[in-house]
Motif scaffolding. Structure first.
Motif, PDB file in Angstrom:
ATOM      1  N   VAL A 181     -16.549  -0.861  92.967  1.00  0.00           N
ATOM      2  CA  VAL A 181     -15.305  -1.149  93.820  1.00  0.00           C
ATOM      3  C   VAL A 181     -14.042  -0.472  92.711  1.00  0.00           C
ATOM      4  N   PHE A 182     -14.254  -0.812  91.347  1.00  0.00           N
ATOM      5  CA  PHE A 182     -13.292  -0.265  90.575  1.00  0.00           C
ATOM      6  C   PHE A 182     -13.158   1.084  90.732  1.00  0.00           C
ATOM      7  N   SER A 183     -14.107   1.900  90.890  1.00  0.00           N
ATOM      8  CA  SER A 183     -14.259   3.295  91.032  1.00  0.00           C
ATOM      9  C   SER A 183     -13.448   4.059  92.214  1.00  0.00           C
ATOM     10  N   LEU A 184     -13.412   3.393  93.213  1.00  0.00           N
ATOM     11  CA  LEU A 184     -13.164   3.772  94.536  1.00  0.00           C
ATOM     12  C   LEU A 184     -11.678   4.531  94.371  1.00  0.00           C
ATOM     13  N   ASP A 185     -10.757   3.560  94.126  1.00  0.00           N
ATOM     14  CA  ASP A 185      -9.280   3.975  94.252  1.00  0.00           C
ATOM     15  C   ASP A 185      -9.044   5.238  93.223  1.00  0.00           C
ATOM     16  N   SER A 186      -9.719   5.085  92.125  1.00  0.00           N
ATOM     17  CA  SER A 186      -9.684   6.006  90.774  1.00  0.00           C
ATOM     18  C   SER A 186     -10.123   7.316  91.354  1.00  0.00           C
ATOM     19  N   VAL A 187     -11.233   7.242  92.400  1.00  0.00           N
ATOM     20  CA  VAL A 187     -11.826   8.482  92.498  1.00  0.00           C
ATOM     21  C   VAL A 187     -10.975   9.296  93.865  1.00  0.00           C
ATOM     22  N   ILE A 188     -10.653   8.319  94.540  1.00  0.00           N
ATOM     23  CA  ILE A 188      -9.531   8.947  95.843  1.00  0.00           C
ATOM     24  C   ILE A 188      -8.346   9.396  95.357  1.00  0.00           C
ATOM     25  N   THR A 189      -7.718   8.805  94.259  1.00  0.00           N
ATOM     26  CA  THR A 189      -6.593   9.382  93.729  1.00  0.00           C
ATOM     27  C   THR A 189      -7.055  10.695  92.909  1.00  0.00           C
ATOM     28  N   ALA A 190      -8.109  10.621  92.150  1.00  0.00           N
ATOM     29  CA  ALA A 190      -8.520  12.044  91.670  1.00  0.00           C
ATOM     30  C   ALA A 190      -8.343  13.149  92.493  1.00  0.00           C
ATOM     31  N   VAL A 191      -9.153  12.898  93.625  1.00  0.00           N
ATOM     32  CA  VAL A 191      -9.430  13.867  94.785  1.00  0.00           C
ATOM     33  C   VAL A 191      -8.037  14.333  95.300  1.00  0.00           C
ATOM     34  N   GLY A 192      -7.179  13.488  95.602  1.00  0.00           N
ATOM     35  CA  GLY A 192      -5.855  13.723  95.920  1.00  0.00           C
ATOM     36  C   GLY A 192      -5.113  14.619  95.039  1.00  0.00           C
ATOM     37  N   MET A 193      -5.217  14.557  93.610  1.00  0.00           N
ATOM     38  CA  MET A 193      -4.496  15.263  92.695  1.00  0.00           C
ATOM     39  C   MET A 193      -4.991  16.496  92.123  1.00  0.00           C
ATOM     40  N   SER A 194      -6.117  16.608  92.460  1.00  0.00           N
ATOM     41  CA  SER A 194      -6.670  18.039  91.815  1.00  0.00           C
ATOM     42  C   SER A 194      -7.986  18.440  92.879  1.00  0.00           C
ATOM     43  N   GLY A 195      -7.899  19.998  93.053  1.00  0.00           N
ATOM     44  CA  GLY A 195      -9.103  20.265  93.721  1.00  0.00           C
ATOM     45  C   GLY A 195     -10.223  21.028  92.952  1.00  0.00           C
ATOM     46  N   GLU A 196     -10.026  20.792  91.781  1.00  0.00           N
ATOM     47  CA  GLU A 196     -11.274  21.300  90.914  1.00  0.00           C
ATOM     48  C   GLU A 196     -12.170  19.960  90.360  1.00  0.00           C
ATOM     49  N   ILE A 197     -13.334  20.108  90.960  1.00  0.00           N
ATOM     50  CA  ILE A 197     -14.341  19.257  90.780  1.00  0.00           C
ATOM     51  C   ILE A 197     -14.641  19.112  89.091  1.00  0.00           C
ATOM     52  N   VAL A 198     -14.498  20.232  88.536  1.00  0.00           N
ATOM     53  CA  VAL A 198     -14.815  20.293  86.968  1.00  0.00           C
ATOM     54  C   VAL A 198     -13.736  19.369  86.163  1.00  0.00           C
ATOM     55  N   VAL A 199     -12.627  19.569  86.752  1.00  0.00           N
ATOM     56  CA  VAL A 199     -11.248  18.919  86.024  1.00  0.00           C
ATOM     57  C   VAL A 199     -11.332  17.403  86.374  1.00  0.00           C
ATOM     58  N   MET A 200     -11.798  17.055  87.363  1.00  0.00           N
ATOM     59  CA  MET A 200     -11.906  15.645  87.830  1.00  0.00           C
ATOM     60  C   MET A 200     -13.060  15.124  86.771  1.00  0.00           C
ATOM     61  N   VAL A 201     -14.258  15.611  86.945  1.00  0.00           N
ATOM     62  CA  VAL A 201     -15.427  15.080  85.939  1.00  0.00           C
ATOM     63  C   VAL A 201     -14.970  14.948  84.703  1.00  0.00           C
ATOM     64  N   ALA A 202     -14.326  15.963  83.984  1.00  0.00           N
ATOM     65  CA  ALA A 202     -13.816  16.101  82.506  1.00  0.00           C
ATOM     66  C   ALA A 202     -12.849  14.856  82.192  1.00  0.00           C
ATOM     67  N   ALA A 203     -12.018  14.591  83.334  1.00  0.00           N
ATOM     68  CA  ALA A 203     -11.064  13.432  83.120  1.00  0.00           C
ATOM     69  C   ALA A 203     -11.719  12.225  83.331  1.00  0.00           C
ATOM     70  N   VAL A 204     -12.716  11.979  83.919  1.00  0.00           N
ATOM     71  CA  VAL A 204     -13.602  10.801  84.226  1.00  0.00           C
ATOM     72  C   VAL A 204     -14.171  10.647  82.540  1.00  0.00           C
ATOM     73  N   VAL A 205     -14.774  11.436  82.158  1.00  0.00           N
ATOM     74  CA  VAL A 205     -15.655  11.567  80.928  1.00  0.00           C
ATOM     75  C   VAL A 205     -14.548  11.337  79.719  1.00  0.00           C
ATOM     76  N   ALA A 206     -13.498  11.873  79.644  1.00  0.00           N
ATOM     77  CA  ALA A 206     -12.411  11.684  78.735  1.00  0.00           C
ATOM     78  C   ALA A 206     -11.977  10.318  78.765  1.00  0.00           C
ATOM     79  N   ALA A 207     -11.594   9.729  80.174  1.00  0.00           N
ATOM     80  CA  ALA A 207     -11.144   8.312  79.928  1.00  0.00           C
ATOM     81  C   ALA A 207     -12.139   7.377  79.733  1.00  0.00           C
ATOM     82  N   VAL A 208     -13.467   7.387  79.940  1.00  0.00           N
ATOM     83  CA  VAL A 208     -14.324   6.684  79.662  1.00  0.00           C
ATOM     84  C   VAL A 208     -14.569   6.484  78.040  1.00  0.00           C
TER      85      VAL A 208
END
Length: 236
Positions: free
Chosen positions: A137-164
């Motif tokens: 549940v907590f991941s849904l909005d953050s993932v949808i936000t990430a998809v809307g802000m960046s088109g690069e999947i590698v950038v999105m995954v790297a941001a998630v890893v850094a945040a965690v």
């Protein structure tokens, strides 16, 4: 398009910051759940909870097509178009409200038959399952936000890893602080009810700016910290 560009760097830093902010409610929930476990395994539960959060978000990012499909209309109720995202947010919000209310009731309910109040210790598996379910549940909005802000999947995954990684660094101190102060525990549970109401409202199509929620949480925490300082000064 090259991966290492200024645009991708800015997207990475912005997404990392957003993921950390959106992960605050996750840390609060993990702290409350893990503090009901025996002390020896609390830190392990928190680490597993955050690893699950990271894994959930990465899997959701890899399933971008499915995620965006959650925003497609399923049916309509009283003029409100209901989507898969709405149903997930509703279920998660109701669970948070029920869970937090139960925890508050357990903490303030007077002992029966003159018996001393004893905190119930949850099972490790039960705690991890609860954390995993709410992670979705907590991941849904953050993932949808990430998809809307960046088109690069590698950038999105790297941001998630850094945040965690940042959240892992602060999970234990936050949990220990909450555990040592009963009034902060109650405040944290109240925060979870507030977040639950926010999720239910979102699921019903009533958008509430997260800034209001975070401001209320920050202001309440500041007041409680001042109260703690005042109590400490009086006790000296």
């Amino acid at each position: 398009m090259p991966l290492f560009t200024v645009e991708n760097l800015i997207a990475f830093l912005t997404l990392s910051a957003l993921e950390i902010v959106l992960g605050i409610d996750n840390i609060v929930f993990i702290a409350i759940i893990s503090n009901t476990l025996p002390a020896a395994i609390q830190s392990k539960a928190r680490r597993i909870g955050l690893v699950l959060a990271m894994g959930t978000r990465i899997l959701l990012l890899l399933g971008i097509t499915w995620i965006m499909g959650l925003t497609a209309p399923l049916f309509s109720v009283l003029g409100h178009v209901v989507t898969g995202r709405d149903l997930v947010l509703l279920a998660g919000g109701l669970f948070l409200i029920a869970k937090s209310t139960f925890e508050i009731h357990e903490k303030i309910e007077p002992p029966r038959d003159g018996e001393p109040h004893v905190e119930k210790v949850r099972g490790f598996r039960s705690a991890v399952i609860q954390i995993a379910l709410l992670d979705i549940v907590f991941s849904l909005d953050s993932v949808i936000t990430a998809v809307g802000m960046s088109g690069e999947i590698v950038v999105m995954v790297a941001a998630v890893v850094a945040a965690v990684a940042v959240m892992m660094a602060f999970a234990d101190p936050v949990s220990h602080f909450v555990s040592r102060h009963p009034t902060v525990q109650m405040l944290a549970l109240s925060f979870l009810i507030l977040i639950g109401v926010f999720l239910v409202a979102e699921g019903l199509g009533r958008h509430i700016d997260r800034g209001y929620i975070y401001f209320a949480m920050a202001f309440s925490l500041l007041v409680e910290l001042l109260n703690m300082r005042a109590r400490k000064a009086v006790s000296k």
